[in-house]
Design a protein around this motif. Structure first.
Motif, PDB file in Angstrom:
ATOM      1  N   VAL A 311       0.842  -1.200   0.000  1.00 15.05           N
ATOM      2  CA  VAL A 311       0.000   0.000   0.000  1.00 15.05           C
ATOM      3  C   VAL A 311       0.870   1.239   0.000  1.00 15.05           C
ATOM      4  CG1 VAL A 311      -2.036  -1.031   1.063  1.00 15.05           C
ATOM      5  CG2 VAL A 311      -0.225  -0.127   2.511  1.00 15.05           C
ATOM      6  N   ARG A 312       0.265   2.333  -0.413  1.00 11.84           N
ATOM      7  CA  ARG A 312       1.013   3.567  -0.571  1.00 11.84           C
ATOM      8  C   ARG A 312       0.177   4.747  -0.102  1.00 11.84           C
ATOM      9  NH1 ARG A 312       4.494   5.010  -5.938  1.00 11.84           N
ATOM     10  NH2 ARG A 312       5.559   6.822  -5.106  1.00 11.84           N
ATOM     11  N   TYR A 313       0.859   5.748   0.413  1.00 10.41           N
ATOM     12  CA  TYR A 313       0.177   6.953   0.848  1.00 10.41           C
ATOM     13  C   TYR A 313      -0.609   7.556  -0.315  1.00 10.41           C
ATOM     14  CZ  TYR A 313      -0.546  11.500   3.068  1.00 10.41           C
ATOM     15  OH  TYR A 313      -1.108  12.625   3.615  1.00 10.41           O
ATOM     16  N   LEU A 314      -1.857   7.895  -0.049  1.00  8.40           N
ATOM     17  CA  LEU A 314      -2.745   8.390  -1.091  1.00  8.40           C
ATOM     18  C   LEU A 314      -2.622   9.904  -1.247  1.00  8.40           C
ATOM     19  CD1 LEU A 314      -5.053   7.815  -3.124  1.00  8.40           C
ATOM     20  CD2 LEU A 314      -6.656   8.197  -1.231  1.00  8.40           C
ATOM     21  N   ILE A 315      -2.129  10.334  -2.392  1.00  9.15           N
ATOM     22  CA  ILE A 315      -2.068  11.762  -2.715  1.00  9.15           C
ATOM     23  C   ILE A 315      -3.167  12.034  -3.728  1.00  9.15           C
ATOM     24  CG2 ILE A 315      -0.669  13.629  -3.667  1.00  9.15           C
ATOM     25  CD1 ILE A 315       1.794  12.195  -2.647  1.00  9.15           C
ATOM     26  N   LYS A 316      -4.287  12.530  -3.255  1.00  7.54           N
ATOM     27  CA  LYS A 316      -5.446  12.771  -4.097  1.00  7.54           C
ATOM     28  C   LYS A 316      -6.164  14.032  -3.622  1.00  7.54           C
ATOM     29  CE  LYS A 316      -9.959  10.943  -5.321  1.00  7.54           C
ATOM     30  NZ  LYS A 316     -10.619  12.050  -4.616  1.00  7.54           N
ATOM     31  N   PRO A 317      -5.605  15.188  -3.923  1.00  2.41           N
ATOM     32  CA  PRO A 317      -6.248  16.432  -3.493  1.00  2.41           C
ATOM     33  C   PRO A 317      -7.487  16.788  -4.300  1.00  2.41           C
ATOM     34  CG  PRO A 317      -4.293  16.911  -4.780  1.00  2.41           C
ATOM     35  CD  PRO A 317      -4.313  15.423  -4.576  1.00  2.41           C
ATOM     36  N   TYR A 318      -7.641  16.210  -5.481  1.00  3.99           N
ATOM     37  CA  TYR A 318      -8.767  16.548  -6.353  1.00  3.99           C
ATOM     38  C   TYR A 318     -10.019  15.779  -5.926  1.00  3.99           C
ATOM     39  CZ  TYR A 318      -6.747  12.374  -8.538  1.00  3.99           C
ATOM     40  OH  TYR A 318      -6.212  11.139  -8.762  1.00  3.99           O
ATOM     41  N   ALA A 319     -11.173  16.317  -6.338  1.00  2.00           N
ATOM     42  CA  ALA A 319     -12.454  15.703  -6.028  1.00  2.00           C
ATOM     43  C   ALA A 319     -12.870  14.738  -7.129  1.00  2.00           C
ATOM     44  CB  ALA A 319     -13.523  16.790  -5.863  1.00  2.00           C
ATOM     45  N   THR A 320     -13.877  13.913  -6.851  1.00  2.00           N
ATOM     46  CA  THR A 320     -14.574  13.171  -7.895  1.00  2.00           C
ATOM     47  C   THR A 320     -15.939  13.825  -8.065  1.00  2.00           C
ATOM     48  OG1 THR A 320     -15.446  11.579  -6.287  1.00  2.00           O
ATOM     49  CG2 THR A 320     -13.386  11.020  -7.381  1.00  2.00           C
ATOM     50  N   TYR A 321     -16.403  13.897  -9.297  1.00  2.00           N
ATOM     51  CA  TYR A 321     -17.667  14.593  -9.561  1.00  2.00           C
ATOM     52  C   TYR A 321     -18.502  13.813 -10.558  1.00  2.00           C
ATOM     53  CZ  TYR A 321     -15.944  15.990 -14.174  1.00  2.00           C
ATOM     54  OH  TYR A 321     -15.502  15.969 -15.465  1.00  2.00           O
ATOM     55  N   GLN A 322     -19.803  14.018 -10.496  1.00  2.00           N
ATOM     56  CA  GLN A 322     -20.724  13.455 -11.482  1.00  2.00           C
ATOM     57  C   GLN A 322     -21.315  14.534 -12.373  1.00  2.00           C
ATOM     58  OE1 GLN A 322     -23.345  11.086  -8.846  1.00  2.00           O
ATOM     59  NE2 GLN A 322     -22.514   9.275  -9.855  1.00  2.00           N
ATOM     60  N   THR A 323     -21.519  15.731 -11.818  1.00  2.00           N
ATOM     61  CA  THR A 323     -22.006  16.864 -12.597  1.00  2.00           C
ATOM     62  C   THR A 323     -21.076  18.036 -12.359  1.00  2.00           C
ATOM     63  OG1 THR A 323     -23.444  17.699 -10.822  1.00  2.00           O
ATOM     64  CG2 THR A 323     -24.390  16.081 -12.351  1.00  2.00           C
ATOM     65  N   GLU A 324     -20.944  18.912 -13.357  1.00  4.93           N
ATOM     66  CA  GLU A 324     -19.994  20.008 -13.224  1.00  4.93           C
ATOM     67  C   GLU A 324     -20.381  20.968 -12.104  1.00  4.93           C
ATOM     68  OE1 GLU A 324     -20.989  23.572 -16.226  1.00  4.93           O
ATOM     69  OE2 GLU A 324     -20.200  21.792 -17.230  1.00  4.93           O
ATOM     70  N   SER A 325     -21.656  20.989 -11.719  1.00  8.18           N
ATOM     71  CA  SER A 325     -22.078  21.870 -10.627  1.00  8.18           C
ATOM     72  C   SER A 325     -21.373  21.515  -9.319  1.00  8.18           C
ATOM     73  CB  SER A 325     -23.593  21.813 -10.446  1.00  8.18           C
ATOM     74  OG  SER A 325     -24.011  20.504 -10.102  1.00  8.18           O
ATOM     75  N   GLU A 326     -20.931  20.257  -9.192  1.00 10.13           N
ATOM     76  CA  GLU A 326     -20.222  19.841  -7.989  1.00 10.13           C
ATOM     77  C   GLU A 326     -18.837  20.479  -7.897  1.00 10.13           C
ATOM     78  OE1 GLU A 326     -20.512  15.508  -7.220  1.00 10.13           O
ATOM     79  OE2 GLU A 326     -21.945  15.496  -8.868  1.00 10.13           O
ATOM     80  N   LEU A 327     -18.366  21.081  -8.976  1.00  9.06           N
ATOM     81  CA  LEU A 327     -17.051  21.721  -8.993  1.00  9.06           C
ATOM     82  C   LEU A 327     -17.127  23.207  -8.665  1.00  9.06           C
ATOM     83  CD1 LEU A 327     -15.822  20.104 -12.332  1.00  9.06           C
ATOM     84  CD2 LEU A 327     -15.127  19.407 -10.027  1.00  9.06           C
ATOM     85  N   TYR A 328     -18.337  23.760  -8.607  1.00  9.86           N
ATOM     86  CA  TYR A 328     -18.464  25.207  -8.465  1.00  9.86           C
ATOM     87  C   TYR A 328     -17.983  25.719  -7.115  1.00  9.86           C
ATOM     88  CZ  TYR A 328     -21.363  25.010 -12.701  1.00  9.86           C
ATOM     89  OH  TYR A 328     -21.826  24.809 -13.982  1.00  9.86           O
ATOM     90  N   GLY A 329     -17.977  24.853  -6.106  1.00  6.05           N
ATOM     91  CA  GLY A 329     -17.505  25.282  -4.791  1.00  6.05           C
ATOM     92  C   GLY A 329     -16.046  25.705  -4.810  1.00  6.05           C
ATOM     93  N   VAL A 330     -15.262  25.085  -5.705  1.00  6.38           N
ATOM     94  CA  VAL A 330     -13.853  25.466  -5.825  1.00  6.38           C
ATOM     95  C   VAL A 330     -13.744  26.922  -6.269  1.00  6.38           C
ATOM     96  CG1 VAL A 330     -11.698  25.013  -7.058  1.00  6.38           C
ATOM     97  CG2 VAL A 330     -13.124  23.112  -6.325  1.00  6.38           C
ATOM     98  N   ASP A 331     -14.542  27.283  -7.270  1.00  7.06           N
ATOM     99  CA  ASP A 331     -14.512  28.656  -7.774  1.00  7.06           C
ATOM    100  C   ASP A 331     -14.986  29.648  -6.715  1.00  7.06           C
ATOM    101  OD1 ASP A 331     -14.244  30.617  -9.991  1.00  7.06           O
ATOM    102  OD2 ASP A 331     -16.414  30.779  -9.755  1.00  7.06           O
ATOM    103  N   LYS A 332     -16.018  29.296  -5.996  1.00  2.00           N
ATOM    104  CA  LYS A 332     -16.534  30.179  -4.941  1.00  2.00           C
ATOM    105  C   LYS A 332     -15.474  30.432  -3.877  1.00  2.00           C
ATOM    106  CE  LYS A 332     -20.276  30.598  -1.550  1.00  2.00           C
ATOM    107  NZ  LYS A 332     -21.498  29.953  -0.976  1.00  2.00           N
ATOM    108  N   CYS A 333     -14.791  29.362  -3.475  1.00  2.00           N
ATOM    109  CA  CYS A 333     -13.734  29.479  -2.466  1.00  2.00           C
ATOM    110  C   CYS A 333     -12.574  30.314  -2.996  1.00  2.00           C
ATOM    111  CB  CYS A 333     -13.262  28.099  -2.055  1.00  2.00           C
ATOM    112  SG  CYS A 333     -11.879  28.064  -0.891  1.00  2.00           S
TER     113      CYS A 333
END
Length: 367
Positions: A311-333
């Motif tokens: 096993v290895r340390y998980l480097i996964k800062p990105y999100a998983t999404y199903q619709t692009e609206s789930e990404l809008y929080g990044v822009d707001k922040c």
């Protein structure tokens, strides 16, 4: 199993595969050693006729014998191949008996010129069938496999009278352009993902977060379209990778991958499993991981792997999404924190665990 490991910021390391998204015709066209990005004329045409004939063809292969399958794979390759992914996985797929199979040959490098070659294959997973047995063997003298180092990052594998040279991807001269790193960021290394997208892995020591930055020093093998709400969010038409155009620097930060690709571990599940192993200098990565998760001190090697290498340390800062609206929080922040010291924390989907405890054992499978 990966969900359990993800809770510990760990993931299965040694053997990984991909879902059957392409026909075998397309896959073997990609194995003939053509350099990435090279101009070769018009595009390749893939027809349903060829796919139907491949699926319905009567084939003979002892799929329960790993060395017979390895011989089939090795004999199907040209004399020299290029291993593009930076964790040194050479992926393959084939059809047999109307069923899709997938697997990989991995040349695992360690300190002191130690080399371990892994071979894995299985019937491929899908949305409606996600579990199937996996066969894994270590290829060595005991199995009649010769492994010869020809030069740095170039190895010859021989078995049963056939030899193939595996040229690993040499990105040792690839660096972020001047001015592309933010204050407090360290460059860990270059990444070539199995999706054919290149990244820079960077670590922000002030905020203790990792980022995957799009490498645009070479032609990017995708086209992007802006999200409906903001042109700061760009989404790949081929990969589904979602990037954010940094307000402060001329660069794009990976903020999302499509959830279905991550769940099935396709070529487009993101670069968490293609770290820059051959180009990590000294203790750079381990030091960064221990700043984030000090509880791992004495429990990981300089690559972030557990002592047994499973096993290895998980480097996964990105999100998983199903619709692009789930990404809008990044822009707001990001818009709210443009002038704040915590601005780059907006691009970490979830905080990393600070104390992982003992790494768990893991299956050797990536779906």
């Amino acid at each position: 199993m990966r969900d359990k490991l993800s809770g510990l910021r760990l993931h299965s390391k040694r053997i990984r595969g991909t879902s059957f998204l392409l026909t075998t015709l397309a896959v073997f066209a990609a194995t003939i050693g053509i350099a990435a990005g090279q101009d070769t004329g018009p595009p390749k045409l893939h027809t349903n006729e060829a796919y139907v004939e491949e699926v319905t063809e009567a084939t003979t292969l002892a799929v329960n014998d790993p060395m017979a399958v390895f011989a089939f794979v090795l004999n199907s390759l040209p004399e020299r191949v290029k291993v593009y992914p930076t964790e040194n996985y050479y992926y393959f797929k084939f059809m047999h008996g109307g069923a899709p199979y997938a697997g990989n040959i991995r040349i695992e490098l360690a300190d002191g010129d130690k080399v371990t070659v892994h071979f894995a294959y299985y019937q491929n997973s899908s949305e409606w069938r996600q579990d199937s047995p996996l066969t894994h063997v270590v290829l060595d003298d005991a199995r009649g496999v010769g492994i010869e180092k020809i030069e740095r990052l170039v190895y010859r594998l021989s078995f049963g009278g056939k030899s193939v040279v595996f040229a690993l991807n040499d990105l040792s001269l690839v660096k972020p352009p001047a001015g592309e790193l933010a204050p407090g960021e360290k460059f860990i290394g270059p990444i070539f993902d199995e999706s054919a997208i290149r990244f820079f892995l960077v670590y922000n020591s002030k905020l203790r977060v990792f980022h995957f930055i799009l490498d645009e020093t070479a032609k990017v093998a995708d086209e992007f379209f802006p999200s409906r709400r903001t042109n700061r969010i760009l989404i790949g038409k081929r990969t589904g990778f979602a990037f954010y155009r940094d307000h402060l620097l001329d660069r794009k930060i990976l903020v999302g991958v499509y959830e279905g690709n991550y769940r099935l571990n396709t070529y487009f599940d993101g670069p968490f499993d293609q770290l820059p192993d051959n180009f990590i200098e000294g203790e750079t990565l381990r030091q960064a991981i221990l700043e984030v998760s000090p509880g791992l001190k004495g429990k990981i090697d300089r690559f972030g792997s557990s002592p047994n290498g499973e096993v290895r340390y998980l480097i996964k800062p990105y999100a998983t999404y199903q619709t692009e609206s789930e990404l809008y929080g990044v822009d707001k922040c990001a818009r709210a924190r443009i002038r704040a010291a915590s601005y780059y924390a907006c691009f970490e989907a979830e905080p990393a665990n600070r104390d992982l405890g003992r790494p768990r054992d893991a299956t050797k499978r990536k779906r």
